[in-house]
Design a protein around this motif. Structure first.
Motif, PDB file in Angstrom:
ATOM      1  N   MET A   1     -13.889 -80.052 -51.922  1.00  0.00           N
ATOM      2  CA  MET A   1     -13.368 -80.613 -50.351  1.00  0.00           C
ATOM      3  C   MET A   1     -12.987 -79.532 -50.544  1.00  0.00           C
ATOM      4  SD  MET A   1      -9.190 -80.646 -50.935  1.00  0.00           S
ATOM      5  CE  MET A   1      -8.771 -80.631 -48.612  1.00  0.00           C
ATOM      6  N   LYS A   2     -13.315 -78.832 -48.905  1.00  0.00           N
ATOM      7  CA  LYS A   2     -13.646 -77.410 -48.381  1.00  0.00           C
ATOM      8  C   LYS A   2     -11.839 -77.669 -47.456  1.00  0.00           C
ATOM      9  CE  LYS A   2     -18.625 -77.174 -48.228  1.00  0.00           C
ATOM     10  NZ  LYS A   2     -20.022 -77.324 -47.282  1.00  0.00           N
ATOM     11  N   ILE A   3     -11.551 -76.147 -47.793  1.00  0.00           N
ATOM     12  CA  ILE A   3     -10.328 -75.498 -47.040  1.00  0.00           C
ATOM     13  C   ILE A   3     -10.940 -74.535 -46.401  1.00  0.00           C
ATOM     14  CG2 ILE A   3      -8.232 -74.638 -47.240  1.00  0.00           C
ATOM     15  CD1 ILE A   3      -7.865 -76.557 -50.203  1.00  0.00           C
ATOM     16  N   THR A   4     -10.503 -74.498 -44.947  1.00  0.00           N
ATOM     17  CA  THR A   4     -10.917 -73.022 -44.400  1.00  0.00           C
ATOM     18  C   THR A   4      -8.861 -72.567 -43.976  1.00  0.00           C
ATOM     19  OG1 THR A   4     -12.992 -73.464 -43.304  1.00  0.00           O
ATOM     20  CG2 THR A   4     -11.233 -71.921 -42.224  1.00  0.00           C
ATOM     21  N   VAL A   5      -8.848 -70.901 -44.269  1.00  0.00           N
ATOM     22  CA  VAL A   5      -7.953 -70.530 -44.116  1.00  0.00           C
ATOM     23  C   VAL A   5      -7.957 -69.513 -43.048  1.00  0.00           C
ATOM     24  CG1 VAL A   5      -5.791 -69.050 -45.192  1.00  0.00           C
ATOM     25  CG2 VAL A   5      -6.924 -71.372 -46.608  1.00  0.00           C
ATOM     26  N   VAL A   6      -6.953 -68.921 -42.046  1.00  0.00           N
ATOM     27  CA  VAL A   6      -6.630 -68.459 -41.322  1.00  0.00           C
ATOM     28  C   VAL A   6      -6.331 -67.634 -41.209  1.00  0.00           C
ATOM     29  CG1 VAL A   6      -7.514 -67.726 -38.533  1.00  0.00           C
ATOM     30  CG2 VAL A   6      -8.667 -69.635 -39.821  1.00  0.00           C
ATOM     31  N   ASN A   7      -5.995 -66.585 -41.612  1.00  0.00           N
ATOM     32  CA  ASN A   7      -4.807 -65.889 -41.615  1.00  0.00           C
ATOM     33  C   ASN A   7      -4.710 -64.743 -40.585  1.00  0.00           C
ATOM     34  OD1 ASN A   7      -3.973 -66.414 -44.448  1.00  0.00           O
ATOM     35  ND2 ASN A   7      -6.328 -65.084 -45.096  1.00  0.00           N
ATOM     36  N   GLY A   8      -2.752 -64.719 -40.226  1.00  0.00           N
ATOM     37  CA  GLY A   8      -2.751 -64.556 -39.130  1.00  0.00           C
ATOM     38  C   GLY A   8      -2.613 -62.134 -39.248  1.00  0.00           C
ATOM     39  N   THR A   9      -2.112 -62.001 -40.557  1.00  0.00           N
ATOM     40  CA  THR A   9      -2.895 -60.637 -40.508  1.00  0.00           C
ATOM     41  C   THR A   9      -3.031 -60.584 -41.475  1.00  0.00           C
ATOM     42  OG1 THR A   9      -0.566 -59.115 -41.478  1.00  0.00           O
ATOM     43  CG2 THR A   9      -0.204 -61.136 -41.498  1.00  0.00           C
ATOM     44  N   GLU A  10      -3.890 -59.058 -41.940  1.00  0.00           N
ATOM     45  CA  GLU A  10      -3.861 -58.979 -43.316  1.00  0.00           C
ATOM     46  C   GLU A  10      -3.193 -58.310 -44.269  1.00  0.00           C
ATOM     47  OE1 GLU A  10      -7.580 -56.153 -42.629  1.00  0.00           O
ATOM     48  OE2 GLU A  10      -7.377 -56.667 -40.541  1.00  0.00           O
ATOM     49  N   LYS A  11      -1.938 -58.486 -44.052  1.00  0.00           N
ATOM     50  CA  LYS A  11      -0.638 -58.108 -44.940  1.00  0.00           C
ATOM     51  C   LYS A  11      -0.627 -58.734 -45.602  1.00  0.00           C
ATOM     52  CE  LYS A  11       3.997 -56.608 -45.238  1.00  0.00           C
ATOM     53  NZ  LYS A  11       4.801 -56.446 -44.306  1.00  0.00           N
ATOM     54  N   HIS A  12      -0.928 -58.535 -47.643  1.00  0.00           N
ATOM     55  CA  HIS A  12      -0.446 -58.899 -48.359  1.00  0.00           C
ATOM     56  C   HIS A  12       1.039 -59.488 -48.680  1.00  0.00           C
ATOM     57  CE1 HIS A  12      -4.687 -59.577 -49.957  1.00  0.00           C
ATOM     58  NE2 HIS A  12      -4.579 -58.883 -48.629  1.00  0.00           N
ATOM     59  N   GLY A  13       1.770 -59.828 -47.351  1.00  0.00           N
ATOM     60  CA  GLY A  13       3.115 -60.003 -48.032  1.00  0.00           C
ATOM     61  C   GLY A  13       3.548 -61.305 -48.007  1.00  0.00           C
ATOM     62  N   VAL A  14       4.953 -61.935 -47.386  1.00  0.00           N
ATOM     63  CA  VAL A  14       5.377 -62.896 -48.521  1.00  0.00           C
ATOM     64  C   VAL A  14       4.962 -64.095 -47.280  1.00  0.00           C
ATOM     65  CG1 VAL A  14       7.793 -64.511 -47.265  1.00  0.00           C
ATOM     66  CG2 VAL A  14       7.603 -62.059 -48.116  1.00  0.00           C
ATOM     67  N   THR A  15       4.129 -63.845 -46.372  1.00  0.00           N
ATOM     68  CA  THR A  15       3.718 -65.650 -45.481  1.00  0.00           C
ATOM     69  C   THR A  15       1.583 -65.640 -46.355  1.00  0.00           C
ATOM     70  OG1 THR A  15       3.802 -64.075 -43.602  1.00  0.00           O
ATOM     71  CG2 THR A  15       2.045 -66.148 -43.405  1.00  0.00           C
ATOM     72  N   ARG A  16       1.184 -64.122 -47.436  1.00  0.00           N
ATOM     73  CA  ARG A  16       0.586 -64.681 -47.845  1.00  0.00           C
ATOM     74  C   ARG A  16       0.729 -65.041 -49.062  1.00  0.00           C
ATOM     75  NH1 ARG A  16      -4.749 -62.343 -47.670  1.00  0.00           N
ATOM     76  NH2 ARG A  16      -3.977 -61.582 -45.545  1.00  0.00           N
ATOM     77  N   ARG A  17       1.983 -64.808 -49.992  1.00  0.00           N
ATOM     78  CA  ARG A  17       2.405 -65.851 -50.726  1.00  0.00           C
ATOM     79  C   ARG A  17       2.396 -66.891 -50.675  1.00  0.00           C
ATOM     80  NH1 ARG A  17       2.598 -66.640 -56.180  1.00  0.00           N
ATOM     81  NH2 ARG A  17       4.774 -66.731 -57.077  1.00  0.00           N
ATOM     82  N   LEU A  18       3.460 -67.402 -49.706  1.00  0.00           N
ATOM     83  CA  LEU A  18       3.754 -69.021 -49.170  1.00  0.00           C
ATOM     84  C   LEU A  18       2.417 -69.443 -49.211  1.00  0.00           C
ATOM     85  CD1 LEU A  18       6.611 -68.408 -46.694  1.00  0.00           C
ATOM     86  CD2 LEU A  18       6.592 -69.034 -48.970  1.00  0.00           C
ATOM     87  N   LYS A  19       1.252 -68.874 -48.669  1.00  0.00           N
ATOM     88  CA  LYS A  19      -0.301 -70.071 -48.431  1.00  0.00           C
ATOM     89  C   LYS A  19      -0.458 -69.798 -50.239  1.00  0.00           C
ATOM     90  CE  LYS A  19      -3.381 -66.963 -48.255  1.00  0.00           C
ATOM     91  NZ  LYS A  19      -4.622 -66.595 -49.473  1.00  0.00           N
ATOM     92  N   ASP A  20      -0.690 -69.025 -51.079  1.00  0.00           N
ATOM     93  CA  ASP A  20      -1.158 -68.737 -51.663  1.00  0.00           C
ATOM     94  C   ASP A  20       0.158 -70.061 -52.908  1.00  0.00           C
ATOM     95  OD1 ASP A  20      -3.259 -67.047 -51.933  1.00  0.00           O
ATOM     96  OD2 ASP A  20      -1.743 -65.585 -52.657  1.00  0.00           O
ATOM     97  N   ILE A  21       1.195 -70.291 -52.851  1.00  0.00           N
ATOM     98  CA  ILE A  21       1.214 -71.473 -53.684  1.00  0.00           C
ATOM     99  C   ILE A  21       0.820 -72.940 -53.040  1.00  0.00           C
ATOM    100  CG2 ILE A  21       4.146 -72.614 -53.425  1.00  0.00           C
ATOM    101  CD1 ILE A  21       5.165 -69.872 -53.382  1.00  0.00           C
ATOM    102  N   PHE A  22       0.508 -72.494 -51.954  1.00  0.00           N
ATOM    103  CA  PHE A  22       0.733 -74.015 -50.818  1.00  0.00           C
ATOM    104  C   PHE A  22      -0.741 -74.573 -51.935  1.00  0.00           C
ATOM    105  CE2 PHE A  22      -2.130 -77.028 -48.290  1.00  0.00           C
ATOM    106  CZ  PHE A  22      -1.047 -77.362 -48.314  1.00  0.00           C
ATOM    107  N   LEU A  23      -1.928 -73.333 -51.469  1.00  0.00           N
ATOM    108  CA  LEU A  23      -3.190 -73.893 -52.116  1.00  0.00           C
ATOM    109  C   LEU A  23      -2.958 -74.138 -53.878  1.00  0.00           C
ATOM    110  CD1 LEU A  23      -4.927 -71.094 -50.396  1.00  0.00           C
ATOM    111  CD2 LEU A  23      -4.924 -73.550 -49.391  1.00  0.00           C
TER     112      LEU A  23
END
Length: 238
Positions: A1-23
């Protein structure tokens, strides 16, 4: 399957960590990510050229078209954003503004009516829910009915490794639950179009029919006519 992710910030912070957990629940997926504002650095200036003359006439089409193509090709769309002053980041809002021509009253993409999406937001205090609402509103007006939402209230610190272990476990558990539900989906089958999405589409259809009857058809109206939506065809039906 194909997943497209759009991150609202370039910062590798908590949001990025939560996204990684999901993926982590999608180990074999083909994942394409975009970081804003790097991958779409310019604001929509409201010139309306996309509405009047087509999306390719937008001054930023080289960025917007690339992201849109990836969104249309994806089986699952993931959008992430920390809450900035109770809303999604300005960079993500700028992209959503650029894609306004894909809202249902204008030229919705048929592919969107068969897609699923997930929104991931977080904030130190309040704001995660209103940030998610910003994003979900655009997704729903694109035609997406199946939208999962994760709102993370940190409450302690803006750094993941400084959060109390109990808080990290709670956030991870909640997010894993959402990821597990979406990982079980058979993406070979299109998503079901919800009743309220059909209602919104049919209201837009009535407007487009009236526009055509009054003889003032423009680019949007021709688009609806070409797809047969002014007749019996519907975007959620193959």
């Amino acid at each position: 399957m194909k997943i497209t992710v759009v991150n609202g910030t370039e910062k590798h912070g908590v949001t990025r960590r939560l996204k990684d957990i999901f993926l982590e629940r999608f180990p074999s997926a083909d994942i394409t990510e975009y970081d804003l504002p790097k991958d779409c650095p310019s604001f929509c200036v409201g010139c309306t050229s996309c509405f009047m003359n087509g999306e390719n006439t937008c001054k930023d089409s080289v960025y917007v078209n690339a992201i849109e193509k990836s969104l249309l090709d994806a089986d699952l769309i993931v959008m992430t954003s920390p809450a900035y002053v109770m809303h999604a980041t300005g960079a993500l809002k700028a992209l959503l503004d650029h894609l306004a021509y894909r809202w249902m009253p204008h030229r919705p993409a048929p592919e969107m009516f068969r897609k699923r999406a997930v929104v991931i937001t977080q904030c130190l205090g309040a704001g995660a829910k209103s940030a998610a609402k910003d994003i979900k509103q655009s997704l729903s007006w694109w035609g997406i009915s199946k939208i999962g939402v994760f709102n993370g209230a940190l409450m302690n610190d803006v750094l993941w490794n400084k959060l109390p272990e109990k808080r990290r476990k709670k956030l991870t558990g909640k997010l894993n639950g959402l990821a597990a539900r979406f990982a079980k989906i058979n993406y070979k089958k299109p998503a079901r179009t919800a009743f309220n999405t059909k209602v919104k589409f049919n209201l837009c259809r009535l407007i487009q029919k009236k526009v055509r009857k009054n003889g003032v058809a423009g680019l949007d109206n021709e688009y609806w006519e070409q797809h047969g939506w002014l007749g019996k065809r519907r975007p959620w039906k193959r």
